[in-house]
Motif scaffolding. Structure first.
Motif, PDB file in Angstrom:
ATOM      1  N   GLU A 148       4.047  10.683   4.143  1.00 35.84           N
ATOM      2  CA  GLU A 148       3.608   9.603   3.320  1.00 35.84           C
ATOM      3  C   GLU A 148       3.916   8.195   3.945  1.00 35.84           C
ATOM      4  O   GLU A 148       5.077   8.262   4.614  1.00 35.84           O
ATOM      5  N   ALA A 149       3.460   7.278   3.458  1.00 38.99           N
ATOM      6  CA  ALA A 149       3.833   5.754   4.065  1.00 38.99           C
ATOM      7  C   ALA A 149       3.709   4.839   2.919  1.00 38.99           C
ATOM      8  O   ALA A 149       3.075   4.876   1.935  1.00 38.99           O
ATOM      9  N   VAL A 150       4.641   3.753   3.179  1.00 36.78           N
ATOM     10  CA  VAL A 150       4.342   2.438   2.469  1.00 36.78           C
ATOM     11  C   VAL A 150       4.343   1.474   3.507  1.00 36.78           C
ATOM     12  O   VAL A 150       4.953   1.336   4.403  1.00 36.78           O
ATOM     13  N   ALA A 151       2.954   0.520   3.111  1.00 39.75           N
ATOM     14  CA  ALA A 151       2.737  -0.499   4.055  1.00 39.75           C
ATOM     15  C   ALA A 151       2.698  -1.865   3.166  1.00 39.75           C
ATOM     16  O   ALA A 151       2.453  -2.021   2.069  1.00 39.75           O
ATOM     17  N   ALA A 152       2.932  -2.768   4.251  1.00 37.87           N
ATOM     18  CA  ALA A 152       2.828  -4.266   3.598  1.00 37.87           C
ATOM     19  C   ALA A 152       1.832  -5.102   4.468  1.00 37.87           C
ATOM     20  O   ALA A 152       2.070  -5.224   5.509  1.00 37.87           O
ATOM     21  N   ALA A 153       0.455  -5.059   3.908  1.00 39.27           N
ATOM     22  CA  ALA A 153      -0.544  -5.696   4.768  1.00 39.27           C
ATOM     23  C   ALA A 153      -0.586  -7.294   3.891  1.00 39.27           C
ATOM     24  O   ALA A 153      -0.109  -7.530   2.887  1.00 39.27           O
ATOM     25  N   PRO A 154      -1.112  -8.080   5.081  1.00 38.44           N
ATOM     26  CA  PRO A 154      -1.523  -9.387   4.495  1.00 38.44           C
ATOM     27  C   PRO A 154      -2.428  -9.400   3.125  1.00 38.44           C
ATOM     28  O   PRO A 154      -3.626  -8.575   3.066  1.00 38.44           O
ATOM     29  N   ALA A 155      -2.128 -10.383   2.345  1.00 34.52           N
ATOM     30  CA  ALA A 155      -2.734 -10.413   0.961  1.00 34.52           C
ATOM     31  C   ALA A 155      -4.121 -10.497   1.158  1.00 34.52           C
ATOM     32  O   ALA A 155      -5.155  -9.791   0.369  1.00 34.52           O
ATOM     33  N   SER A 156      -4.700 -11.096   2.249  1.00 31.69           N
ATOM     34  CA  SER A 156      -6.167 -11.402   2.462  1.00 31.69           C
ATOM     35  C   SER A 156      -6.972 -10.483   2.963  1.00 31.69           C
ATOM     36  O   SER A 156      -8.119 -10.494   3.087  1.00 31.69           O
ATOM     37  N   ARG A 157      -6.333  -9.364   3.373  1.00 29.14           N
ATOM     38  CA  ARG A 157      -7.123  -8.232   4.114  1.00 29.14           C
ATOM     39  C   ARG A 157      -8.032  -7.420   3.203  1.00 29.14           C
ATOM     40  O   ARG A 157      -9.119  -7.202   3.751  1.00 29.14           O
ATOM     41  N   ASP A 158      -7.971  -7.525   2.034  1.00 29.90           N
ATOM     42  CA  ASP A 158      -8.838  -6.636   1.266  1.00 29.90           C
ATOM     43  C   ASP A 158      -9.566  -7.578   0.309  1.00 29.90           C
ATOM     44  O   ASP A 158     -10.395  -6.896  -0.434  1.00 29.90           O
ATOM     45  N   ASP A 159      -9.553  -8.817   0.809  1.00 30.20           N
ATOM     46  CA  ASP A 159     -10.517  -9.866  -0.221  1.00 30.20           C
ATOM     47  C   ASP A 159     -12.002  -9.776   0.378  1.00 30.20           C
ATOM     48  O   ASP A 159     -12.121  -9.742   1.578  1.00 30.20           O
TER      49      ASP A 159
ATOM     50  N   VAL B 114       5.799   0.010   6.319  1.00 31.37           N
ATOM     51  CA  VAL B 114       7.401  -0.491   6.285  1.00 31.37           C
ATOM     52  C   VAL B 114       8.148   0.819   6.114  1.00 31.37           C
ATOM     53  O   VAL B 114       9.350   0.640   6.643  1.00 31.37           O
ATOM     54  N   LYS B 115       7.532   1.817   5.850  1.00 34.20           N
ATOM     55  CA  LYS B 115       8.371   3.045   5.803  1.00 34.20           C
ATOM     56  C   LYS B 115       7.665   4.356   5.733  1.00 34.20           C
ATOM     57  O   LYS B 115       6.775   4.167   5.092  1.00 34.20           O
ATOM     58  N   THR B 116       8.258   5.265   6.311  1.00 35.63           N
ATOM     59  CA  THR B 116       7.713   6.598   6.134  1.00 35.63           C
ATOM     60  C   THR B 116       8.515   7.821   5.757  1.00 35.63           C
ATOM     61  O   THR B 116       9.683   7.597   6.015  1.00 35.63           O
ATOM     62  N   THR B 117       7.984   9.101   5.159  1.00 36.81           N
ATOM     63  CA  THR B 117       8.720   9.943   4.921  1.00 36.81           C
ATOM     64  C   THR B 117       7.882  11.222   5.367  1.00 36.81           C
ATOM     65  O   THR B 117       6.799  11.352   5.209  1.00 36.81           O
ATOM     66  N   VAL B 118       8.637  11.858   6.193  1.00 34.80           N
ATOM     67  CA  VAL B 118       7.920  12.828   7.110  1.00 34.80           C
ATOM     68  C   VAL B 118       8.582  14.364   6.609  1.00 34.80           C
ATOM     69  O   VAL B 118       9.983  14.446   6.561  1.00 34.80           O
ATOM     70  N   TYR B 119       7.724  15.178   6.066  1.00 27.82           N
ATOM     71  CA  TYR B 119       7.978  16.404   5.532  1.00 27.82           C
ATOM     72  C   TYR B 119       7.335  17.566   6.591  1.00 27.82           C
ATOM     73  O   TYR B 119       6.262  17.448   6.857  1.00 27.82           O
ATOM     74  N   VAL B 120       8.455  18.401   6.819  1.00 31.73           N
ATOM     75  CA  VAL B 120       8.158  19.487   8.006  1.00 31.73           C
ATOM     76  C   VAL B 120       8.539  20.786   7.218  1.00 31.73           C
ATOM     77  O   VAL B 120       9.792  21.023   6.878  1.00 31.73           O
ATOM     78  N   ALA B 121       7.736  21.860   7.078  1.00 27.45           N
ATOM     79  CA  ALA B 121       7.845  23.055   6.566  1.00 27.45           C
ATOM     80  C   ALA B 121       8.589  24.037   7.461  1.00 27.45           C
ATOM     81  O   ALA B 121       7.987  24.789   8.082  1.00 27.45           O
ATOM     82  N   SER B 122       9.957  23.669   7.743  1.00 28.69           N
ATOM     83  CA  SER B 122      10.807  24.602   8.827  1.00 28.69           C
ATOM     84  C   SER B 122      12.199  24.040   8.642  1.00 28.69           C
ATOM     85  O   SER B 122      12.597  22.905   8.001  1.00 28.69           O
ATOM     86  N   SER B 123      13.121  24.992   8.942  1.00 21.87           N
ATOM     87  CA  SER B 123      14.679  24.779   8.928  1.00 21.87           C
ATOM     88  C   SER B 123      15.108  24.488  10.322  1.00 21.87           C
ATOM     89  O   SER B 123      16.276  24.591  10.285  1.00 21.87           O
TER      90      SER B 123
ATOM     91  N   VAL C 257       0.875  -1.439   0.005  1.00 20.46           N
ATOM     92  CA  VAL C 257      -0.063  -0.012  -0.009  1.00 20.46           C
ATOM     93  C   VAL C 257       0.899   1.260  -0.040  1.00 20.46           C
ATOM     94  O   VAL C 257       1.833   1.352   1.092  1.00 20.46           O
ATOM     95  N   PHE C 258       0.739   2.246  -1.044  1.00 22.76           N
ATOM     96  CA  PHE C 258       1.497   3.294  -0.958  1.00 22.76           C
ATOM     97  C   PHE C 258       0.182   4.530  -0.682  1.00 22.76           C
ATOM     98  O   PHE C 258      -0.588   4.466  -1.498  1.00 22.76           O
ATOM     99  N   THR C 259       0.698   5.338   0.354  1.00 23.60           N
ATOM    100  CA  THR C 259      -0.355   6.437   0.524  1.00 23.60           C
ATOM    101  C   THR C 259       0.178   7.713   0.068  1.00 23.60           C
ATOM    102  O   THR C 259       1.500   8.085  -0.174  1.00 23.60           O
ATOM    103  N   ALA C 260      -0.641   8.510  -0.426  1.00 22.07           N
ATOM    104  CA  ALA C 260      -0.294   9.887  -0.749  1.00 22.07           C
ATOM    105  C   ALA C 260       0.148  10.688   0.570  1.00 22.07           C
ATOM    106  O   ALA C 260      -0.051  10.029   1.672  1.00 22.07           O
ATOM    107  N   GLY C 261       0.885  11.747   0.501  1.00 24.16           N
ATOM    108  CA  GLY C 261       1.365  12.257   1.987  1.00 24.16           C
ATOM    109  C   GLY C 261      -0.128  12.929   2.273  1.00 24.16           C
ATOM    110  O   GLY C 261      -1.003  13.404   1.926  1.00 24.16           O
ATOM    111  N   ALA C 262      -0.270  12.345   3.608  1.00 25.47           N
ATOM    112  CA  ALA C 262      -1.089  12.709   4.662  1.00 25.47           C
ATOM    113  C   ALA C 262      -1.152  13.990   5.090  1.00 25.47           C
ATOM    114  O   ALA C 262       0.182  14.391   5.457  1.00 25.47           O
TER     115      ALA C 262
END
Length: 161
Positions: A136-147, A86-95, A40-45
């Motif tokens: 944004e996130a990438v997830a790996a869910a059991p294949a049967s969850r969406d059936d 499995v992985k996230t990318t976190v964006y923060v509008a700040s230095s 599962v690939f999410t758009a940026g929340a």
């Protein structure tokens, strides 16, 4: 943690701590996904309420909380959970590293004991007016969850930008 220790949430997604890398980071350095899994690939929340308005203008922590709540809804709509990430990318509008750290703490808290690899970035600007945080996130869910019984994926809604 011991070198190259594999931890994680079941055999389908071990999170790996790498030998020779600092254990200061509050996340695993790598993760693997065993098949069969559904990726599962999410758009940026984003920190938007149900009407599409940016919440908590000027408040990094408040926006991060909304972002993580929205991420959980998006994952649920794709029949996945925070523990499947499995992985996230976190964006923060700040230095300012203090702002990044405050957002990171909210993100970490939202995952509980699950600590997927993550990248935390300070950026110049994000897409919505007054937006300070996006995840944004990438997830790996059991294949049967969406059936469904007919083998088709259930439509649980979508989050559009």
């Amino acid at each position: 943690m011991p070198a190259d220790q594999v931890i994680g949430y079941g055999p389908a997604m071990p999170l790996i701590r790498a030998a020779g890398l600092s254990d200061v980071a509050e996340y695993a350095y790598a993760a693997t996904v065993d098949v069969p899994s559904r990726v599962v690939f999410t758009a940026g929340a984003c920190p938007l309420d149900g009407d599409g308005a940016t919440v908590c203008p000027g408040d990094y922590v408040g926006q991060a909380r909304q972002v993580m709540a929205n991420l959980a809804v998006a994952l649920d709509s794709a029949h996945a959970a925070m523990s499947d990430v499995v992985k996230t990318t976190v964006y923060v509008a700040s230095s300012d590293q203090l702002d990044l750290g405050a957002v990171w703490q909210v993100v970490r808290d939202a995952f509980g004991d699950h600590d997927p690899p993550s990248t935390l970035l300070g950026v110049t600007v994000l897409g919505y007016d007054d937006q300070l945080v996006e995840v944004e996130a990438v997830a790996a869910a059991p294949a049967s969850r969406d059936d469904d019984s007919d083998g088709q994926s259930a439509d649980r809604g979508s989050v559009d930008r």
